[in-house]
Design a protein around this motif. Structure first.
Motif, PDB file in Angstrom:
ATOM      1  N   ILE A  21      37.892 -18.649  21.190  1.00 36.22           N
ATOM      2  CA  ILE A  21      37.747 -17.766  20.032  1.00 36.22           C
ATOM      3  C   ILE A  21      36.547 -16.874  20.308  1.00 36.22           C
ATOM      4  O   ILE A  21      35.500 -17.360  20.752  1.00 36.22           O
ATOM      5  CB  ILE A  21      37.545 -18.568  18.733  1.00 36.22           C
ATOM      6  N   THR A  22      36.704 -15.582  20.067  1.00 38.91           N
ATOM      7  CA  THR A  22      35.628 -14.625  20.306  1.00 38.91           C
ATOM      8  C   THR A  22      35.237 -13.956  18.998  1.00 38.91           C
ATOM      9  O   THR A  22      36.099 -13.469  18.255  1.00 38.91           O
ATOM     10  CB  THR A  22      36.053 -13.566  21.339  1.00 38.91           C
ATOM     11  N   ALA A  23      33.929 -13.940  18.727  1.00 37.04           N
ATOM     12  CA  ALA A  23      33.403 -13.394  17.480  1.00 37.04           C
ATOM     13  C   ALA A  23      32.288 -12.405  17.772  1.00 37.04           C
ATOM     14  O   ALA A  23      31.864 -12.240  18.925  1.00 37.04           O
ATOM     15  CB  ALA A  23      32.895 -14.529  16.593  1.00 37.04           C
ATOM     16  N   ILE A  24      31.808 -11.754  16.728  1.00 38.38           N
ATOM     17  CA  ILE A  24      30.733 -10.769  16.842  1.00 38.38           C
ATOM     18  C   ILE A  24      29.493 -11.327  16.173  1.00 38.38           C
ATOM     19  O   ILE A  24      29.546 -11.781  15.015  1.00 38.38           O
ATOM     20  CB  ILE A  24      31.152  -9.435  16.212  1.00 38.38           C
ATOM     21  N   GLN A  88      42.383 -11.850   9.497  1.00 41.33           N
ATOM     22  CA  GLN A  88      41.283 -12.397  10.299  1.00 41.33           C
ATOM     23  C   GLN A  88      41.442 -13.896  10.507  1.00 41.33           C
ATOM     24  O   GLN A  88      42.088 -14.583   9.715  1.00 41.33           O
ATOM     25  CB  GLN A  88      39.938 -12.192   9.584  1.00 41.33           C
ATOM     26  N   VAL A  89      40.790 -14.387  11.564  1.00 47.82           N
ATOM     27  CA  VAL A  89      40.466 -15.812  11.671  1.00 47.82           C
ATOM     28  C   VAL A  89      39.221 -16.022  10.821  1.00 47.82           C
ATOM     29  O   VAL A  89      38.154 -15.506  11.132  1.00 47.82           O
ATOM     30  CB  VAL A  89      40.194 -16.216  13.128  1.00 47.82           C
ATOM     31  N   THR A 228      32.061 -12.036  11.995  1.00 47.74           N
ATOM     32  CA  THR A 228      33.507 -12.246  11.890  1.00 47.74           C
ATOM     33  C   THR A 228      34.099 -12.484  13.278  1.00 47.74           C
ATOM     34  O   THR A 228      33.488 -12.163  14.297  1.00 47.74           O
ATOM     35  CB  THR A 228      34.216 -11.045  11.241  1.00 47.74           C
ATOM     36  N   VAL A 229      35.300 -13.032  13.291  1.00 46.66           N
ATOM     37  CA  VAL A 229      36.006 -13.303  14.543  1.00 46.66           C
ATOM     38  C   VAL A 229      36.720 -12.042  14.997  1.00 46.66           C
ATOM     39  O   VAL A 229      37.409 -11.373  14.220  1.00 46.66           O
ATOM     40  CB  VAL A 229      37.000 -14.466  14.363  1.00 46.66           C
ATOM     41  N   HIS A 230      36.554 -11.723  16.263  1.00 45.51           N
ATOM     42  CA  HIS A 230      37.195 -10.554  16.860  1.00 45.51           C
ATOM     43  C   HIS A 230      38.632 -10.861  17.267  1.00 45.51           C
ATOM     44  O   HIS A 230      39.551 -10.070  17.006  1.00 45.51           O
ATOM     45  CB  HIS A 230      36.374 -10.099  18.068  1.00 45.51           C
TER      46      HIS A 230
END
Length: 330
Positions: A21-24, A88-89, A228-230
């Motif tokens: 999982i990739t987020a900012i 969104q996730v 938030t999750v990208h």
């Protein structure tokens, strides 16, 4: 049987659960302090965003960066916070042992982290809290743990440590088309329903085999910025199966990207019906292609095409350090 079900059963391809999982994030140092220091994950790769190399890309996971344990961040210092909502996730959940929740309640309280819970969901105990940028994290106590997914040498004792992902929660304004994609194409099975939350799983026995879908038509659509999750990436074992997924996703009209070489895995991207960016990523090559297992995350690693810019990038990127007591340094 639907066309989607026929296609899934007739092709030799399988999703094994969450890959990463990739987020900012905002401040990269605060991010490292929280995830490597407080949560006890290993910083397994310190690199840059290949599409925006003036930005770090931080990878956390278990000791070797096993798929199903990998949480990654693009830190954007000074950028505004995003808004959680549909498309969104919205929740990223890690698995811990059944007896670990009390330990985590105390550890989070000692670090002044506000919590919700513990509360029950699908018969499991959940502790919910936010990271420094407001991203929602959950710890779920479960007996179904992957023995290979824990980081044994971090600051959290092994008996309480995180064992990779438990699940992710997708928030949707309408869940039906997403449910069809998950169940009829990607091989997930509906396990149950609690209120507006639908639980799906793949039978892989691996970390991160669960995804929850929340039907929330009353919520505003989310905006993807800090906190938030990208995107969420799903596991496929190898390049051959990924190409089968590329063919299938294209046939279904999702307009996927071509295969992209992310050095540590190969990726294709597409938006699912609710707007969330999905990725299908291969397990290999893995994170030891440019560092030994012992030295993962200990230095800035760049892809070959950026090595000539190392001096310039090191002047732009802020210096980072691992929290005190963490084994390797940056």
């Amino acid at each position: 049987m639907t066309e989607g079900l026929k296609t899934h059963s007739s092709m030799n391809k399988k999703i094994q659960g969450i890959h990463h999982i990739t987020a900012i994030a905002g401040d990269p140092q605060a991010n490292i302090d929280f995830y490597a220091g407080l949560l006890g994950l290993r910083l397994i790769k310190l690199t840059v965003n290949f599409d925006d190399p003036r930005t770090y890309h931080l990878y956390y996971g278990n000791g070797v960066g096993h798929p199903g344990t990998i949480l990654t961040f693009f830190p954007w210092p000074g950028a505004p916070r995003g808004r959680r909502g549909t498309g969104q996730v919205t929740h990223t959940a890690f698995a811990v042992r059944v007896a670990a929740i009390e330990y985590w309640k105390q550890r989070l309280a000692e670090h002044l982290v506000a919590m919700q819970g513990p509360f029950e969901r699908f018969g499991e105990t959940v502790l919910s809290f936010a990271d420094p940028d407001g991203m929602l994290i959950e710890l779920v106590s479960t007996p179904h743990l992957s023995a290979t997914s824990v980081y044994k040498e971090g600051p959290v004792p092994e008996e309480y440590a995180i064992h990779g992902f438990h699940s992710a929660t997708l928030s949707e304004s309408g869940y039906q088309k997403t449910a069809v994609l998950l169940s009829e194409t990607m091989g997930f099975t509906l396990l149950g329903k609690e209120g507006d939350r639908y639980r799906y799983s793949v039978d892989s026995g691996e970390a991160g085999s669960i995804v929850d879908v929340i039907c929330a038509p009353e919520q505003r659509r989310g905006s993807i910025l800090v906190g938030t999750v990208h995107h969420i990436a799903w596991r496929t074992p190898d390049d051959e199966q990924q190409l089968q997924w590329l063919t299938e996703i294209t046939r279904l009209g999702y307009n996927p990207s071509p295969v992209m070489d992310r050095k540590y895995f190969h990726s294709i991207y597409f938006h699912e019906p609710g707007g969330i960016l999905f990725e299908i990523a291969t397990d290999p090559p893995g994170f030891s292609v440019d560092e030994s297992i012992e030295t993962l995350g200990s230095r800035l690693v760049l892809p070959p095409w950026l090595e000539s810019s190392r001096g310039e990038l090191q002047q732009i990127l802020p210096p980072l350090r691992l929290p005190l007591g963490i084994r390797s340094g940056i």
